[in-house]
Design an enzyme around this catalytic site. Structure first.
Site, mmCIF file in Angstrom:
data_model
loop_
_atom_site.group_PDB
_atom_site.id
_atom_site.type_symbol
_atom_site.label_atom_id
_atom_site.label_comp_id
_atom_site.label_asym_id
_atom_site.label_seq_id
_atom_site.Cartn_x
_atom_site.Cartn_y
_atom_site.Cartn_z
ATOM 1 N N SER A 121 5.092 -5.431 -2.273
ATOM 2 C CA SER A 121 4.649 -4.081 -2.571
ATOM 3 C C SER A 121 6.167 -3.143 -1.790
ATOM 4 C CB SER A 121 3.531 -3.266 -3.115
ATOM 5 O OG SER A 121 4.053 -2.088 -3.553
ATOM 6 N N GLY B 247 0.661 -0.885 -0.201
ATOM 7 C CA GLY B 247 -0.066 0.234 0.056
ATOM 8 C C GLY B 247 0.472 1.252 -0.493
ATOM 9 N N GLY B 248 1.884 1.373 -0.238
ATOM 10 C CA GLY B 248 3.041 2.813 -0.308
ATOM 11 C C GLY B 248 3.351 3.256 0.845
#
Length: 533
Positions: free
Chosen positions: A202, A119-120
């Site tokens: 991610s 989710g960055g």
């Protein structure tokens, strides 16, 4: 008498899914042979005086708590000013879910998969994934753990004030708190605390690299292997460089006139704070980056740039998997990019330390007229810019990590995920960032976001990928339990080569990284520290 034994059997069934963690007792539920405990607290609510503080031990609660519903997800950074706290999210969000084969609790010591969602560092984008698919794929031989961690300013606000009177990198500290919780308690669910494999996608894969290099590679025995899916090397700032974001938040929330600005931010109603929780441009930039708040170089948990730590050998030595998707950048780059200047603007807004020399070189590699492509509703330079962004942030860091582990004589595997969905190929999205999660978890367990073909023409890729991943979780080698029909996944660096597994429905095989991609990555890795990665 029959009624008595029936009641007794029901009580025994209930007690089998009840675990005593000392501070609380939780009763789970069983679905199709998998027992799940949802929404358990692994830390105290990070609210009030604990906003911006390191995670604390969970508070004791009397009685048996029903662990049958997921806890609230952590509040994300908003897309625009003035938005309310999204439904289903809360500042009180430090919850963990555990999935185990029924009957494992208290009697078995199974390998544990500890998954860090992405989710960055701006949102919990893979919340509430269901571990049942992986458990069944393993032959009921693993325990799966998922959890939430703080993001945005709640997890990564950094400044001199925060460093002095609060805590930096609280999102990462939440992750370590959850790992420590697993080490202490997972045996009660049937897991082996001495065989925990961490994984993530991610920002979660970035977290894997940050756990591997935490405190300069200090091994505290919290995990024995790691799998990073689309590891992300974003811009990293130190405390001084991060001050602008803190000052902006203070100003926008009306706390500037307060003598103690940190106390003011802590006292704000969460709804008011959230209205100003947005990304802001880096100094000297005009457009905000996709993600602003992220791990801070703090000379402690995060002592330096990720590239630098690994190149200096400051990382935990365990078996690892790294890998990426063919089209890592397509979900991020503005689709209207129709010129080299527009592509440069996008890249510079994400990487503010990109120098003119870097830009010129990157343009010559990725953004030449012969590399333009045509896709529906897209600018001609969208795909070339996506390729550049994907290799800068994801693909080349993964190749470099595999090389570093191989050079250290450690088991290291790399993958190139290239499963093609017809709709995504036609749109230009291609095999996009973290789409492999649908194969790893099973499309029905990954938030119902899988391409349609994962239920039809690409359905066969799911058991193939799950066999590799569960094999690695169980044995620290993706080959020991792979499907008999699937190829051997050879380690990176075997015979001095740069070979990875190419994963595509009906075409999975070993491949060598092309000379062209290796050359591009050599350059990008060489400027990684200059780019603050």
């Amino acid at each position: 008498m029959a009624a008595f034994w029936y009641t007794l059997s029901l009580l025994s069934l209930a007690s089998a899914s009840t675990v005593d963690l000392g501070y609380s007792r939780y009763e789970g539920s069983t679905v199709s042979g998998v027992t799940q405990w949802l929404g358990m607290r692994f830390a105290a609510p990070p609210v009030g005086a604990l906003r911006f503080a390191a995670p604390q031990d969970p508070l004791p609660v009397e009685g048996i708590q029903q662990a049958t519903e997921h806890g609230s997800v952590c509040i994300p950074t908003a897309a625009a000013e003035g938005l309310a706290v999204p439904d289903g999210t809360s500042e009180d969000c430090l919850f963990v879910d555990v999935y185990a084969p029924s009957g494992a609790a208290g009697s078995k010591k199974l390998p544990v998969y500890f998954y860090i969602q992405g989710g960055g560092f701006a949102k919990n984008s893979n919340a509430n994934y269901n571990g049942a698919g992986l458990i069944k794929a393993s032959g009921d031989n693993i325990v799966v753990v998922t959890f939430n961690y703080r993001v945005g300013p709640y997890g990564f606000l950094a400044s001199e004030e925060v460093e002095a009177r609060a805590s930096l990198n609280n999102g990462l500290k939440d992750q370590r708190k959850a790992l420590q919780w697993v080490h202490k308690h997972i045996g009660k669910f049937g897991g082996n605390p001495d065989h925990v494999v961490i994984g993530g996608s991610s920002a979660g894969a970035a977290s894997v690299t940050l756990m591997l290099s935490a405190y300069g590679g200090r091994d505290e025995g919290l995990f024995v292997g790691a799998a990073a899916e689309s590891q992300s090397f974003a811009t990293m700032l130190n405390v001084t460089q991060s001050q602008f974001a803190y000052n902006a938040l203070v100003a926008e929330t009306g706390c500037s006139s307060n003598k103690d600005t940190l106390a003011c931010l802590r006292s704000l109603d969460v709804g008011l704070l959230q209205q100003k929780n947005i990304n802001r441009p880096y100094p000297g930039m005009e457009i905000a980056p996709l993600y602003l708040y992220s791990p801070t170089i703090d000379d402690d948990l995060v002592p330096d740039y990720t590239y630098k730590l690994f190149h200096e050998g400051k990382f935990i030595k365990v078996p690892v998997i790294f890998g990426d998707d063919t089209n890592e950048g397509t979900k991020f780059v503005t689709k209207s990019v129709d010129s080299v200047d527009a592509a440069d603007t996008f890249l510079q807004n994400q990487f503010p330390y990109m120098s003119p020399a870097h830009t010129t070189k990157i343009n010559s590699i990725y953004l030449t007229p012969d590399q333009t492509e045509s896709f529906p509703d897209a600018g001609a330079y969208w795909r070339p810019a996506s390729t550049a962004y994907g290799e800068i942030r994801y693909i080349c860091p993964g190749i470099d990590m595999s090389s570093i582990y191989a050079k250290a004589g450690l088991p290291s595997w790399n993958y190139h995920y290239a499963v093609q969905d017809p709709t995504d190929e036609a749109s230009g999205a291609g095999t996009y960032h973290t789409v492999e999660l649908n194969a790893i978890w099973g499309p029905e367990n990954s938030g119902n976001n899988a391409p349609a073909s994962y239920y039809t023409t690409n359905a066969a890729i799911v058991p193939l990928v799950q066999a590799y991943w569960t094999s690695f979780i169980v044995s620290l080698d993706p080959n020991t339990r792979r499907l008999p029909s699937s190829p051997e996944w050879q380690p990176w660096g075997q015979d001095g080569g740069s070979r990875r597994i190419f994963i595509r429905t009906g075409e999975t095989k070993m491949e060598s990284v092309s000379g062209e991609q290796k050359a591009r990555c050599r350059y990008l890795v060489s400027i990684g520290e200059d780019m603050a990665q």
